[in-house]
Design a protein around this motif. Structure first.
Motif, short mmCIF file in Angstrom:
data_model
loop_
_atom_site.label_atom_id
_atom_site.label_comp_id
_atom_site.label_asym_id
_atom_site.label_seq_id
_atom_site.Cartn_x
_atom_site.Cartn_y
_atom_site.Cartn_z
N HIS A 145 34.76 1.73 20.31
CA HIS A 145 33.78 1.94 21.34
C HIS A 145 34.05 3.23 22.08
O HIS A 145 33.07 3.38 22.98
CB HIS A 145 33.92 0.53 22.07
N VAL A 146 35.29 3.45 22.18
CA VAL A 146 35.52 4.83 23.15
C VAL A 146 36.00 5.80 22.19
O VAL A 146 37.15 5.74 21.55
CB VAL A 146 36.57 4.42 24.28
N LEU A 168 40.66 0.39 22.06
CA LEU A 168 39.13 0.46 22.34
C LEU A 168 38.51 1.36 21.23
O LEU A 168 37.30 1.66 21.41
CB LEU A 168 38.61 0.83 23.66
N THR A 173 46.42 -4.34 27.44
CA THR A 173 45.64 -3.74 26.35
C THR A 173 44.16 -3.77 27.07
O THR A 173 43.85 -4.81 27.48
CB THR A 173 45.71 -4.37 25.12
N PRO A 174 43.82 -2.67 27.37
CA PRO A 174 42.26 -2.60 27.96
C PRO A 174 41.47 -3.43 27.01
O PRO A 174 41.26 -3.16 25.55
CB PRO A 174 42.08 -1.04 27.79
N GLU A 175 40.62 -4.11 27.40
CA GLU A 175 39.48 -4.92 26.80
C GLU A 175 38.12 -4.43 26.84
O GLU A 175 37.38 -4.54 25.85
CB GLU A 175 39.51 -6.51 27.30
N ALA A 176 37.94 -3.58 27.63
CA ALA A 176 36.60 -2.85 28.03
C ALA A 176 36.74 -1.47 28.46
O ALA A 176 37.76 -1.28 29.26
CB ALA A 176 35.68 -3.75 28.56
N PRO A 177 35.93 -0.53 28.44
CA PRO A 177 36.06 0.67 28.87
C PRO A 177 36.31 0.93 30.47
O PRO A 177 37.06 1.65 30.80
CB PRO A 177 34.57 1.38 28.61
N GLU A 178 35.61 -0.23 31.11
CA GLU A 178 35.82 -0.21 32.58
C GLU A 178 37.26 -0.53 33.00
O GLU A 178 37.67 -0.22 33.98
CB GLU A 178 34.94 -1.30 33.27
N ASP A 179 38.10 -1.10 31.95
CA ASP A 179 39.57 -1.32 32.38
C ASP A 179 40.30 0.03 32.33
O ASP A 179 41.67 -0.28 32.54
CB ASP A 179 40.05 -2.33 31.25
#
Length: 303
Positions: A258-259, A255, A180-186
């Motif tokens: 945030h996204v 996300l 699971t992506p934890e931040a947009p950069e993931d």
């Protein structure tokens, strides 16, 4: 002195002017193309005017035809209004209203809401039509349009009546397999589902690029619902409007919040028809519905 005009003949003039070709005009009027040609010729003879030029692409209005057009449209609006006002006493708002929108908004939002309008007005018949491109209200392809880009055309009333946010979604199985992506950069390490690029007719629908500059796309479809189904079956992450993603039990948000990105919703109706009771009531219903769904549409909050 010109002979007395037959209103029904003006209908043939209007439809040929809007469609520009005999066959489409005939389909709309439910007659054969020779009837359209004959009735328009009768009108030209009655007025002693040439209303159309025949071109390689079909029929184009002459100067006289362009002069006649607004008068014929005004008469059409009056006839529609008379029919509505002369309905049986107590019948309420009745008749057919055609609402046009993109497939995603139509199938996954409007189709869930418009039955309430029919419950309110049992004499009303609602037609919900979809297309990847904008409908032409000037040609009467629809009565009302909802879209996230403003329509263009003469004598249209266009206004923004709301908007919706888009968020990333994925299936639990995909997240279990790929993390699971934890931040947009993931997101650079994940696969995505998107539209077929060369089939996108409205650039604003290519919304994935708002949140991921160079997505690794593994599945494409021209259908929003097909994209959601592919994502639900593990194809990758998909960016969906809140009204589609939040109501799909196969998907979970990623996300959020945030996204995200947003699109406005514009309503358009031809000004000659805006005051016809069945259209006026439909417009009012759509405005009320988007206003009451404001939080759900923009925040993805539960309904």
């Amino acid at each position: 002195m010109p002979r007395q005009l037959d209103w029904s003949t003006l209908l043939f003039f209007l439809e040929l002017a809007r469609q520009g070709r005999l066959a489409p005009a005939a389909r709309r009027l439910r007659v054969d193309h020779t009837t359209v040609s004959r009735r328009v010729a009768e009108l030209e003879k009655a007025l002693d005017l040439k209303l159309f030029d025949r071109t390689a692409d079909g029929f184009a209005l002459t100067e006289a035809g362009r002069t006649l057009m607004p008068h014929a449209e005004a008469m059409e609006a009056q006839v529609l209004a008379i029919a509505d006002h002369c309905a049986a006493p107590g019948a309420g708002v009745s008749g057919r209203v055609r609402v046009a929108s993109m497939e995603g908004i139509a199938a996954q939002y409007l189709a869930r809401r418009l039955p309430r309008l029919v419950e309110r007005h049992p004499g009303l018949t609602v037609e919900l039509v979809t297309s990847p491109a904008l409908f032409n209200l000037t040609k009467r392809e629809a009565d009302i349009s909802l879209s996230f880009v403003p329509m263009r055309g003469p004598k249209l009333e266009i206004r923004r009546i709301g908007g919706f946010a888009l968020f990333l979604y994925a299936s639990p199985a995909y997240l279990a397999a790929h993390g699971t992506p934890e931040a947009p950069e993931d997101l650079a390490h994940h696969r995505f589902v998107d539209y077929v690029e060369d089939l996108v007719q409205i650039p604003e629908v290519h919304w994935l690029l708002d949140v991921v500059s160079s997505p690794q796309v593994c599945f494409r479809s021209s259908s929003m619902y097909a994209q959601a189904t592919a994502a639900a079956n593990g194809a990758g992450l998909v960016l969906l409007p809140s009204f589609a993603g939040e109501t799909d039990p196969r998907l979970v948000p990623v996300l959020k919040p945030h996204v995200r990105t947003e699109r406005p919703v514009y309503l358009a109706v031809h000004e000659d028809l805006a005051w016809v009771p069945r259209l006026r009531e439909t417009v009012r219903f759509l405005e009320e519905t988007l206003a009451s769904d404001h939080r759900f549409l923009l925040e993805g909050a539960e309904e």
